[in-house]
Write an enzyme that holds these catalytic residues in place. Sequence first.
Site, mmCIF file in Angstrom:
data_model
loop_
_atom_site.group_PDB
_atom_site.id
_atom_site.type_symbol
_atom_site.label_atom_id
_atom_site.label_comp_id
_atom_site.label_asym_id
_atom_site.label_seq_id
_atom_site.Cartn_x
_atom_site.Cartn_y
_atom_site.Cartn_z
ATOM 1 N N GLU A 1 0.878 -1.231 -0.171
ATOM 2 C CA GLU A 1 -0.043 -0.104 -0.001
ATOM 3 C C GLU A 1 0.777 1.471 0.057
ATOM 4 O O GLU A 1 1.681 1.435 0.537
ATOM 5 C CB GLU A 1 -0.938 -0.007 1.106
ATOM 6 C CG GLU A 1 -2.026 1.076 1.319
ATOM 7 C CD GLU A 1 -2.809 0.797 2.607
ATOM 8 O OE1 GLU A 1 -3.499 1.625 2.920
ATOM 9 O OE2 GLU A 1 -2.670 -0.358 3.329
ATOM 10 N N GLU B 1 -3.576 10.114 2.612
ATOM 11 C CA GLU B 1 -4.716 10.051 3.594
ATOM 12 C C GLU B 1 -5.140 11.541 4.073
ATOM 13 O O GLU B 1 -4.098 12.135 4.577
ATOM 14 C CB GLU B 1 -4.703 8.861 4.773
ATOM 15 C CG GLU B 1 -4.562 7.640 4.271
ATOM 16 C CD GLU B 1 -4.255 6.817 5.142
ATOM 17 O OE1 GLU B 1 -4.976 5.644 5.389
ATOM 18 O OE2 GLU B 1 -3.017 6.951 5.920
#
Length: 470
Positions: free
Chosen positions: A168, A172
């Site tokens: 990943e 964010e």
Amino acid sequence: MRFSTLHFAFLATLSSIFTVVAASDTTTCSSSKHCPEDKPCCSQFGICGTGAYCLGGCDIRYSYNLTACMPMPRMSTFQESFDSKDKVKEIELQSDYLGNSTEADWVYTGWVDYYDNSLLIQMPNHTTGTVVSSTKYLWYGKVGATLKTSHDGGVVTAFILFSDVQDEIDYEFVGYNLTNPQSNYYSQGILNYNNSRNSSVNNTFEYYHNYEMDWTEDKIEWYIDGEKVRTLNKNDTWNETSNRYDYPQTPSRIQFSLWPGGDSSNAKGTIEWAGGLINWDSEDIKKYGYYYAHIKEIYATAYDIPNDVKLDGNSTKESDYHAFLYNSTDGDASNIMLTTKKTWLGSDDATGFDPQNDDEDSSSNKAQETTITSVSGSSTITSVKTDSTKKTANVPAQNTAAAAQATAKSSTGTNTYDPSAGVGGFVQDSKSTDSGSSGSSSQGVANSLNESVISGIFASICLGILSFFM
């Protein structure tokens, strides 16, 4: 404390990729328990199944065997601007997709719409929001997006690269802090609370910013508005305990999500990181019926793949190797092959070792006639017309326990959310749209509240939460 998008953004959207089944039929998977042969595919949420479970997010490490998961369609360089209603309508419902990436560049669960030359992703009152995913996988390249985040405590916006073995690379955005985007990374889902870094910008809700992730075999660089804000060198990620680099290194999909990190059903640490409990009685909810974020543009430059990659096929034409495949459950870069195999399933009962796609006319939906109607983005075919025999995958709408709560409210007549109301008064005639288009917001609500999935929702949530703590 920092928490992985893997465990929470996708836990919050637990039912977005796989079939929800009755609680008594749920079969889980993990490092200590692989899927059985009749439900061979382990979804990224630790649930076993067939059909859509065997596509994006299918984890070869915990599936029945290495061949249970389908090949991963390979991404080429592309640029996409969501500057028209038609562009947004080309995004396909996850429930209509069975792996034919020539049919759509993007799939979604939840609620999407078009407004002000952008893709509007929405999170209605007491739902788990929306996830938009690319249908193709990038193995090293530069990915960028121009977007405006949502806002308010407990509301989380994310722009990530995510692989089927849970590598990943993230941006964010927590809604209570609109000036410090967070960059992050994970390798095979291993939690490391020291991986996150903050950057500084002006208001991410009020202003568009361009966010980029430049991913190579040796390093990852994060950029905001053309300025480099972080560099991660692979050599700095060596883990002496596991004797490997904890570095994202496997083919990944591009994903955008809007989700309630501050929902009361989440763990205390998640709620605190997200900025506290979400306010489901906020100005946005009162005025529009949902929280929202804007995606204006997305693009990717696909880099050359590693020179030593193995080939699975007899063709001498490089263009025939259109998909990635693992040759080992180790799930490292050295285990990636290029393959000529098909990427789609013939039905929602199909699997990687029984794809039911021998018919050359098969698409992502068996027994349908497909007609090309437009081209765009990274694939040749992005909009199709199908006949009335179309068969869809058993993929539920983008909801979990919070959605069940919204369902109960709807039955009392207190939930007046209209997903097509749009920010600023844009109204789309959802009755005239096809159920496979992103404009079918009323259909999305119907799917979201479908009574047939409610029986499995609570069990899925519980299993997802338990899997995090195990």
